[in-house]
Write a protein that holds these residues in place. Structure first.
Motif, PDB file in Angstrom:
ATOM      1  N   ASN A 198       3.224  15.511  -0.551  1.00  0.00           N
ATOM      2  CA  ASN A 198       4.115  14.396  -0.277  1.00  0.00           C
ATOM      3  C   ASN A 198       3.449  13.338   0.616  1.00  0.00           C
ATOM      4  O   ASN A 198       3.969  12.976   1.665  1.00  0.00           O
ATOM      5  CB  ASN A 198       5.411  14.934   0.346  1.00  0.00           C
ATOM      6  CG  ASN A 198       6.562  13.953   0.197  1.00  0.00           C
ATOM      7  OD1 ASN A 198       6.430  12.941  -0.483  1.00  0.00           O
ATOM      8  ND2 ASN A 198       7.668  14.255   0.860  1.00  0.00           N
ATOM      9  N   VAL A 199       2.287  12.874   0.162  1.00  0.00           N
ATOM     10  CA  VAL A 199       1.578  11.808   0.874  1.00  0.00           C
ATOM     11  C   VAL A 199       1.804  10.506   0.108  1.00  0.00           C
ATOM     12  O   VAL A 199       1.796  10.499  -1.119  1.00  0.00           O
ATOM     13  CB  VAL A 199       0.069  12.126   0.957  1.00  0.00           C
ATOM     14  CG1 VAL A 199      -0.707  10.968   1.587  1.00  0.00           C
ATOM     15  CG2 VAL A 199      -0.159  13.413   1.746  1.00  0.00           C
ATOM     16  N   GLU A 200       2.034   9.428   0.846  1.00  0.00           N
ATOM     17  CA  GLU A 200       2.334   8.143   0.222  1.00  0.00           C
ATOM     18  C   GLU A 200       1.393   7.067   0.715  1.00  0.00           C
ATOM     19  O   GLU A 200       1.164   6.953   1.920  1.00  0.00           O
ATOM     20  CB  GLU A 200       3.728   7.718   0.701  1.00  0.00           C
ATOM     21  CG  GLU A 200       4.812   7.819  -0.305  1.00  0.00           C
ATOM     22  CD  GLU A 200       6.099   7.292   0.309  1.00  0.00           C
ATOM     23  OE1 GLU A 200       6.856   8.135   0.835  1.00  0.00           O
ATOM     24  OE2 GLU A 200       6.299   6.062   0.306  1.00  0.00           O
ATOM     25  N   LEU A 201       0.898   6.275  -0.219  1.00  0.00           N
ATOM     26  CA  LEU A 201       0.127   5.083   0.150  1.00  0.00           C
ATOM     27  C   LEU A 201       0.898   3.891  -0.422  1.00  0.00           C
ATOM     28  O   LEU A 201       1.062   3.791  -1.634  1.00  0.00           O
ATOM     29  CB  LEU A 201      -1.260   5.115  -0.484  1.00  0.00           C
ATOM     30  CG  LEU A 201      -2.299   6.121   0.008  1.00  0.00           C
ATOM     31  CD1 LEU A 201      -3.519   6.092  -0.906  1.00  0.00           C
ATOM     32  CD2 LEU A 201      -2.719   5.812   1.446  1.00  0.00           C
ATOM     33  N   THR A 202       1.373   3.009   0.428  1.00  0.00           N
ATOM     34  CA  THR A 202       2.171   1.877  -0.043  1.00  0.00           C
ATOM     35  C   THR A 202       1.667   0.580   0.565  1.00  0.00           C
ATOM     36  O   THR A 202       1.505   0.498   1.787  1.00  0.00           O
ATOM     37  CB  THR A 202       3.657   2.068   0.355  1.00  0.00           C
ATOM     38  OG1 THR A 202       4.105   3.322  -0.120  1.00  0.00           O
ATOM     39  CG2 THR A 202       4.528   0.964  -0.225  1.00  0.00           C
ATOM     40  N   ASN A 203       1.428  -0.383  -0.293  1.00  0.00           N
ATOM     41  CA  ASN A 203       1.026  -1.709   0.159  1.00  0.00           C
ATOM     42  C   ASN A 203      -0.167  -1.661   1.127  1.00  0.00           C
ATOM     43  O   ASN A 203      -0.053  -1.992   2.298  1.00  0.00           O
ATOM     44  CB  ASN A 203       2.238  -2.404   0.797  1.00  0.00           C
ATOM     45  CG  ASN A 203       1.981  -3.885   1.032  1.00  0.00           C
ATOM     46  OD1 ASN A 203       1.039  -4.449   0.484  1.00  0.00           O
ATOM     47  ND2 ASN A 203       2.795  -4.495   1.856  1.00  0.00           N
ATOM     48  N   ILE A 204      -1.270  -1.213   0.589  1.00  0.00           N
ATOM     49  CA  ILE A 204      -2.504  -1.130   1.383  1.00  0.00           C
ATOM     50  C   ILE A 204      -3.398  -2.295   0.954  1.00  0.00           C
ATOM     51  O   ILE A 204      -3.701  -2.445  -0.228  1.00  0.00           O
ATOM     52  CB  ILE A 204      -3.262   0.190   1.101  1.00  0.00           C
ATOM     53  CG1 ILE A 204      -2.347   1.412   1.216  1.00  0.00           C
ATOM     54  CG2 ILE A 204      -4.488   0.300   2.010  1.00  0.00           C
ATOM     55  CD1 ILE A 204      -1.803   1.690   2.577  1.00  0.00           C
ATOM     56  N   ASP A 205      -3.777  -3.128   1.895  1.00  0.00           N
ATOM     57  CA  ASP A 205      -4.565  -4.299   1.563  1.00  0.00           C
ATOM     58  C   ASP A 205      -5.756  -4.389   2.526  1.00  0.00           C
ATOM     59  O   ASP A 205      -5.679  -5.012   3.580  1.00  0.00           O
ATOM     60  CB  ASP A 205      -3.667  -5.544   1.667  1.00  0.00           C
ATOM     61  CG  ASP A 205      -4.400  -6.813   1.275  1.00  0.00           C
ATOM     62  OD1 ASP A 205      -5.564  -6.718   0.830  1.00  0.00           O
ATOM     63  OD2 ASP A 205      -3.806  -7.893   1.427  1.00  0.00           O
ATOM     64  N   LEU A 206      -6.824  -3.725   2.136  1.00  0.00           N
ATOM     65  CA  LEU A 206      -8.017  -3.693   2.996  1.00  0.00           C
ATOM     66  C   LEU A 206      -9.181  -4.345   2.258  1.00  0.00           C
ATOM     67  O   LEU A 206      -9.302  -4.208   1.035  1.00  0.00           O
ATOM     68  CB  LEU A 206      -8.367  -2.245   3.353  1.00  0.00           C
ATOM     69  CG  LEU A 206      -7.338  -1.518   4.220  1.00  0.00           C
ATOM     70  CD1 LEU A 206      -7.591  -0.014   4.231  1.00  0.00           C
ATOM     71  CD2 LEU A 206      -7.366  -2.063   5.648  1.00  0.00           C
ATOM     72  N   THR A 207     -10.019  -5.030   3.005  1.00  0.00           N
ATOM     73  CA  THR A 207     -11.168  -5.674   2.371  1.00  0.00           C
ATOM     74  C   THR A 207     -12.456  -5.166   3.003  1.00  0.00           C
ATOM     75  O   THR A 207     -12.454  -4.620   4.119  1.00  0.00           O
ATOM     76  CB  THR A 207     -11.114  -7.202   2.580  1.00  0.00           C
ATOM     77  OG1 THR A 207     -11.080  -7.443   3.995  1.00  0.00           O
ATOM     78  CG2 THR A 207      -9.877  -7.799   1.930  1.00  0.00           C
TER      79      THR A 207
END
Ligand SMILES: *[C@@H]1O[C@H](CO)[C@@H](O)[C@H](O)[C@H]1NC(C)=O
Ligand SMILES: *[C@@H]1O[C@H](CO)[C@@H](O)[C@H](O)[C@H]1NC(C)=O
Ligand SMILES: *[C@@H]1O[C@H](CO)[C@@H](O)[C@H](O)[C@H]1NC(C)=O
Ligand SMILES: *[C@@H]1O[C@H](CO)[C@@H](O)[C@H](O)[C@H]1NC(C)=O
Length: 387
Positions: free
Chosen positions: A337-346
């Motif tokens: 139950n791991v969530e990645l939401t809206n990740i914005d890395l450059t």
């Protein structure tokens, strides 16, 4: 002789807040009654004022270790700078310079600075490679406190770990966590500015309902859960929220780290990172269940810490390395139950394309570009990671 006043004028009040502030008594250590002088040892004056404030002089007050134990509401205001001796050898409790224990309703405030004079100690700290290293005192230790508040206090150059609010020590000071929390429930850390040689904030075993908000961190190692799973009978970690924090030039940002070969099983669950800004962070998002900062660990038995219900949400900014998301969970006990939401890395460097790695975890992914959404997954055993 643990405490010494610096040349800066310092005023220290102990307020016994029995009913309201209007009725509180003030015990000023600089007054004629206690006669603390700038530039001299103030530990006796401080202990005397404290014991008068407590109106029960027989409480356990130990001058050398400045350990304040009592069970009535009290406010301690520190103005100016309290300076430790550079040599920690005289402390009766070798891991603590100023400690507060068994207090209900303590307020520590006043805008003052606890200067641990750590420069000498950092060079002697070999705890990163020696398991049986000599304890090195932390500036401020809070144990068995309830309903307490620490605000507007600066901890400077602690010999070891630091706790609470404006906290600075150079990047090269080893093992100097800004705030370490362990065995604690319902603690909020907010509006803190932390720069140290290790974790800005770290949350150890048996911690529950810990909230870290509006914190800026850097340099250092970000905001960590762990390390976990190193000792026998460690207790679970639950309910951690890290929100609206900014990390600048940190080595790891938001991470959960656990050791391989844990002696007993435990869990870390309900951990949420949200609205985090990264500036040039080396490993922005990290779950590391192969954590081994020493030269060797037994790497065969995997970590026995079960990680579940973890979310990383609204995380933006820049990564110093191309591997911006790394979720390496334990073999045989996958993260759940791991969530990645809206990740914005450059990533702007020349070490290759932006990427991500996942192992023993299948996160739910929403609004994340492909490169950051478990672009690679490792089925072969991965090597242990240092730091
Ligand atoms: C601590 O943080 C939690 C969660 O954000 C919040 O519900 C609670 O009111 C805070 N407590 C204090 C004393 O600020
Ligand atoms: C986020 O934290 C910063 C301090 O780092 C603070 O100035 C700002 O008001 C916070 N934003 C929100 C929405 O709480
Ligand atoms: C980015 O971080 C790296 C590694 O921590 C550091 O060497 C470098 O100076 C930082 N860059 C900037 C522009 O601060
Ligand atoms: C994880 O979250 C689910 C609901 O989403 C809940 O039913 C479960 O008890 C949680 N597990 C842990 C270990 O917190």
């Amino acid at each position: 002789m643990a405490l010494k006043l610096s040349l800066l004028a310092m005023l220290l009040f102990l307020l016994l807040a029995s009913t309201s502030k209007a009725h509180a008594s003030v015990f000023d250590v600089m007054s004629a009654t206690y006669s603390a002088k700038p530039g001299s040892d103030v530990s006796k004056a401080l202990a005397k004022a404290w014991s008068d404030a407590c109106a029960s002089p027989s409480r356990d007050i130990q001058v050398k270790r400045s350990n304040f134990q009592r069970s009535l509401p009290i406010e301690m205001q520190v103005r100016g700078t309290l300076q430790a001796l550079a040599d920690a050898g005289q402390l009766t409790r070798p891991d603590t310079w100023v400690g507060f224990q068994y207090i209900d309703m303590l307020t520590l405030s006043g805008g003052g600075t606890f200067d641990g004079q750590g420069a000498l100690a950092w060079g002697q700290n070999d705890c990163h490679k020696n398991k049986n290293c000599k304890p090195i005192p932390i500036n401020l230790r809070f144990e068995f406190l309830t309903h307490s508040k620490v605000q507007d206090i600066t901890s400077l150059n602690s010999k070891n770990t630091f706790q609470h609010l404006t906290i600075t020590a150079p990047d090269e000071s080893r093992n100097t966590d800004g705030i370490h929390i362990g065995a604690s429930t319902s603690i909020n850390i907010t509006h803190a500015k932390i720069g140290t040689g290790d974790d800005c904030a770290s949350i150890g075993d048996d911690s529950h309902q810990i909230t870290v908000t509006d914190v800026t961190c850097g340099p250092g190692h970000g905001i960590s859960i762990g390390s976990l799973g190193r000792y026998k009978e460690e207790k679970d970690v639950t309910g951690i929220i890290v929100k609206n924090c900014t990390l600048t030039n940190t080595q790891n940002d938001v991470r959960i780290k656990t050791w391989p070969d844990s002696p007993s099983p435990s869990t870390a669950s309900d951990i949420h990172y949200e609205d985090i800004t990264m500036v040039n962070v080396s490993k922005p998002i990290l779950i590391d269940q192969l954590y081994c900062p020493y030269t060797r660990c037994d790497q065969k038995p995997p970590s026995k810490v079960k990680i579940s219900n973890v979310s990383f949400k609204n995380i933006r900014g820049s990564s110093f390395t191309p591997l911006a998301v790394k979720l390496v969970c334990t073999r045989g006990i996958p993260c759940e139950n791991v969530e990645l939401t809206n990740i914005d890395l450059t990533y702007g460097g020349d070490q290759g394309p932006l990427t991500s790695l996942c192992s023993n975890v299948k996160p739910r992914i929403t609004d994340v570009i492909k490169a950051l959404a478990c672009a690679t997954s490792s089925l072969v055993p991965l090597p242990l990671s240092k730091k």
